[in-house]
Scaffold this active site. Structure first.
Site, mmCIF file in Angstrom:
data_model
loop_
_atom_site.group_PDB
_atom_site.id
_atom_site.type_symbol
_atom_site.label_atom_id
_atom_site.label_comp_id
_atom_site.label_asym_id
_atom_site.label_seq_id
_atom_site.Cartn_x
_atom_site.Cartn_y
_atom_site.Cartn_z
ATOM 1 N N TRP A 134 3.400 -7.870 17.428
ATOM 2 C CA TRP A 134 3.428 -7.704 18.974
ATOM 3 C C TRP A 134 4.339 -8.411 19.400
ATOM 4 O O TRP A 134 4.794 -9.537 19.012
ATOM 5 C CB TRP A 134 1.922 -7.826 19.052
ATOM 6 N N TRP B 42 -3.491 -4.943 21.281
ATOM 7 C CA TRP B 42 -4.378 -4.255 21.915
ATOM 8 C C TRP B 42 -5.954 -5.105 22.025
ATOM 9 O O TRP B 42 -6.497 -4.749 23.286
ATOM 10 C CB TRP B 42 -4.899 -3.079 21.061
ATOM 11 N N TRP C 277 -19.891 10.794 22.437
ATOM 12 C CA TRP C 277 -18.793 9.734 21.991
ATOM 13 C C TRP C 277 -19.361 8.443 21.976
ATOM 14 O O TRP C 277 -18.945 7.689 21.051
ATOM 15 C CB TRP C 277 -17.426 9.619 22.906
ATOM 16 N N GLU D 161 -19.140 13.900 25.805
ATOM 17 C CA GLU D 161 -18.818 12.611 26.223
ATOM 18 C C GLU D 161 -20.007 11.754 25.842
ATOM 19 O O GLU D 161 -19.761 10.535 25.476
ATOM 20 C CB GLU D 161 -18.385 12.485 27.671
ATOM 21 N N ASN E 246 -11.916 7.084 33.164
ATOM 22 C CA ASN E 246 -11.618 6.827 31.632
ATOM 23 C C ASN E 246 -10.145 7.535 31.378
ATOM 24 O O ASN E 246 -9.395 6.522 30.612
ATOM 25 C CB ASN E 246 -12.475 7.729 30.881
ATOM 26 N N TRP F 255 -9.680 1.172 22.887
ATOM 27 C CA TRP F 255 -8.610 0.352 22.603
ATOM 28 C C TRP F 255 -7.955 0.729 21.261
ATOM 29 O O TRP F 255 -6.754 0.976 21.161
ATOM 30 C CB TRP F 255 -8.874 -1.002 22.870
#
Length: 600
Positions: A427, A498, A398, A395, A480, A521
């Site tokens: 959208w 988004w 990341w 993690e 998360n 996102w």
């Protein structure tokens, strides 16, 4: 570039909706930063990466400046600590070598906070830590001088003017990787060279800095798995370098307090708030309780994660250091992390990967890795998928990965999707990107504003989404897995841009980090690096059963409800709203639009 795609009419409709943020409507009304670049402008920045330009300029900086009256360390929002702070450590060593005082400065920049959608909670946390740091540094006879500057376009000149007043010929800072900040530092280098000042900017945010882990054709990785494997190999191949514990700064001579030039800096106050970013009293109290400031608190939070068991009572808006934690060698949260990391019904996570302590630099990410090695009594970093410690270290990788993406593909910090073919997605929201095909024909300001409001307020009629959004609104933080569920719901079920959600998260969360937030996102929206395939759409009800199997998370945050998927009659009886959209129908719409960008 600044964050997020916001056409003019969208800004006028929504403004800054976070209830924690009492920003004046007039204070910065004239400041409207460009929140989205054209595809062409973004491609040009990708082709001429700002970090590469900065590194090249630093190679040509002043080599041997004259000895000045001081050395200055410019502290920034991502390195609010004294220990294991690379640029601060280097600045202190330089000052000691030359026998001159070290001065620390911090520049508050309200226009940057607007441009980057900073939350009032994050600004408050920054100020609380600065107040602690001022005391800690003063004990070393090192002054911390905090000042506010606008407009942001002249920040470089203001910094140079300030350090010139201090007789400084050596400026140190840790690198910030956003495009705007890199361009500012390029300007600093230009001005510094002209004035005979040596500017030193160093890597400090990541474990393995950007530019080290590259593909065989010498490009940044856009897929996590091969990046992580090479990251772990590089890290274990040079642990003394990548996990260096940088020495703390040495004290200045006490005579600095009698200096006409520097004595007054010890009295410079850290403001209690930045105008427009004041917290309401109840929110301020919650933030102080849930996110105590200071390096000592951050270290204790880390140690709790490493050595104590998860507790159901601790997953809400409570002090992470509350008494009652049960010590356990084999049953601690990190040891169970590979099994329990997606559980939201107790405090199974560290709150550190998505953590204000890491994003603000109050806690060193290098210290996190060193702590795992000490815990396991090993001399190599454990980063495998089959252990709790290894999964947690992944993690942390990341975070490095998303920072490297920000550097290697800087358009993602310019309001652009990594996968440009999805810029034409239609959208449903009025805040759709201005260059989206048919965007003008597909915004219904009334209906869409209501849909977006219900998502933000946690009244969508989907229990796990509502619980997560209410948690975030109260705590300024959410697990998360809950971030992923709510983001996927917004982008796939509600079919909203988004960037609308990305911006709301940044304005609401205390731990907002551009690289990680954007990466998360764009993953959920299937527009980013190594994304979730567009045809893989989370079913929020099955996700709810996996992430909250006991239902405790939903019961805590949606007290009128205790069901994962209530029937229509049950919802009406309990006073809970009906689902805002049917998942099956929404899924078909999303599949159609992603398969054929530009179509409805």
């Amino acid at each position: 570039m600044s964050r997020t795609a916001m056409p003019k009419h969208a800004r006028e409709l929504n403004g800054h909706i976070n209830s924690s943020n009492k920003r004046s409507k007039t204070t910065y009304a004239s400041f409207r930063p460009n929140k989205i670049a054209t595809a062409e402008a973004a491609a040009a920045v990708d082709a001429d990466m700002p970090l590469s330009k900065l590194e090249a300029v630093l190679e040509c900086s002043v080599k041997h400046p004259e000895t000045g009256d001081s050395v200055v360390f410019w502290m920034r929002m991502g390195d609010l600590r004294i220990s294991d702070n690379r640029a601060l450590s280097l600045a202190s060593a330089h000052a000691q070598e030359q026998g001159i005082p070290l001065i620390v400065i911090f520049a508050l920049s309200p226009q940057d906070y607007i441009a980057h959608d900073r939350s009032a909670r994050r600004i408050d946390f920054t100020l609380r830590n600065l107040s602690k740091l001022k005391i800690s540094l003063a004990e070393l006879d090192i002054p911390l001088h905090t000042f506010t500057h606008t407009p942001r376009r002249t920040m470089a000149a203001r910094i140079m003017s300030t350090i010139t007043d201090f007789g400084c010929t050596n400026l140190y800072a840790n690198i910030e990787y956003e495009v705007d900040e890199l361009r500012r530092d390029l300007k600093i280098c230009e001005l510094a060279k002209a004035q005979g000042v040596k500017a030193t900017f160093v890597h400090n945010k990541c474990i393995v800095e950007p530019g080290v882990i590259l593909t065989k054709d010498n490009r940044p990785y856009s897929v996590y798995s091969p990046y992580q494997r090479n990251w772990l190999t590089a890290l274990n191949g040079n642990i003394p370098h990548y996990l260096e514990n940088c020495p703390k700064p040495q004290p200045n001579s006490a005579s600095v307090r009698k200096s006409k030039k520097f004595a007054s800096l010890f009295e410079t106050p850290v403001p209690a708030a930045v105008e427009g970013y004041e917290l309401k009293a109840d929110d301020s109290k919650t933030m102080r309780e849930v996110f105590p400031e200071g390096e000592e608190a951050a270290s204790q939070v880390l140690q709790r994660f490493l050595t104590t068991k998860a507790r159901t009572a601790q997953f809400g808006a409570v002090n992470p250091l509350a008494p009652g934690a049960e010590e356990s060698t084999k049953g601690s949260r990190i040891m169970k992390y590979d099994q329990d990391r997606d559980r939201a019904d107790k405090d199974t996570t560290s709150r550190l990967r998505h953590s204000v302590y890491l994003s603000s630099g109050v806690l060193s990410i290098r210290e996190c890795v060193r702590a795992t090695m000490k815990l396991l009594n090993i001399d190599k970093v454990e980063g495998g998928r089959t252990s709790g410690t290894g999964r947690w270290v992944q993690e942390l990788a990341w975070r490095d990965f998303y920072t490297c993406v920000l550097v290697g593909f800087p358009r993602v910090s310019m309001g652009r999707p990594f996968l440009e073919r999805f810029s034409a997605i239609v959208w449903e929201d009025h805040q759709a990107p201005e260059d989206s095909t048919n965007a003008a024909e597909h915004h219904n300001q009334g209906n869409d504003a209501e849909v977006l409001r219900r998502w933000k307020d946690g009244t969508t009629g989907v229990p796990i989404v509502d619980a997560a959004m209410r948690c975030m609104k109260e705590m300024g933080w959410v697990h998360n897995r809950m971030r992923m569920i709510t983001a996927m719901f917004l982008t796939k079920d509600l079919m909203l841009d988004w960037r609308v959600g990305e911006r709301y998260f940044m304005e609401t969360l205390i731990d907002g980090d551009l690289a990680s937030n954007n990466g998360g996102w764009q993953w959920c929206a299937s527009t980013g690096v190594d994304p979730c395939p567009y045809f893989r759409i989370f079913n929020p009800y099955t996700q709810s059963e996996k992430a909250d199997p006991t239902g405790e998370f939903i019961r805590h945050w949606v007290p009128e409800l205790n069901l994962h998927n209530p029937s229509e009659s049950a919802a009406k009886k309990l006073g809970y709203p009906l689902p805002i959209v049917k998942h099956a129908d929404a899924r078909e719409r999303a599949l159609r639009r992603f398969k054929n960008p530009g179509e409805t």
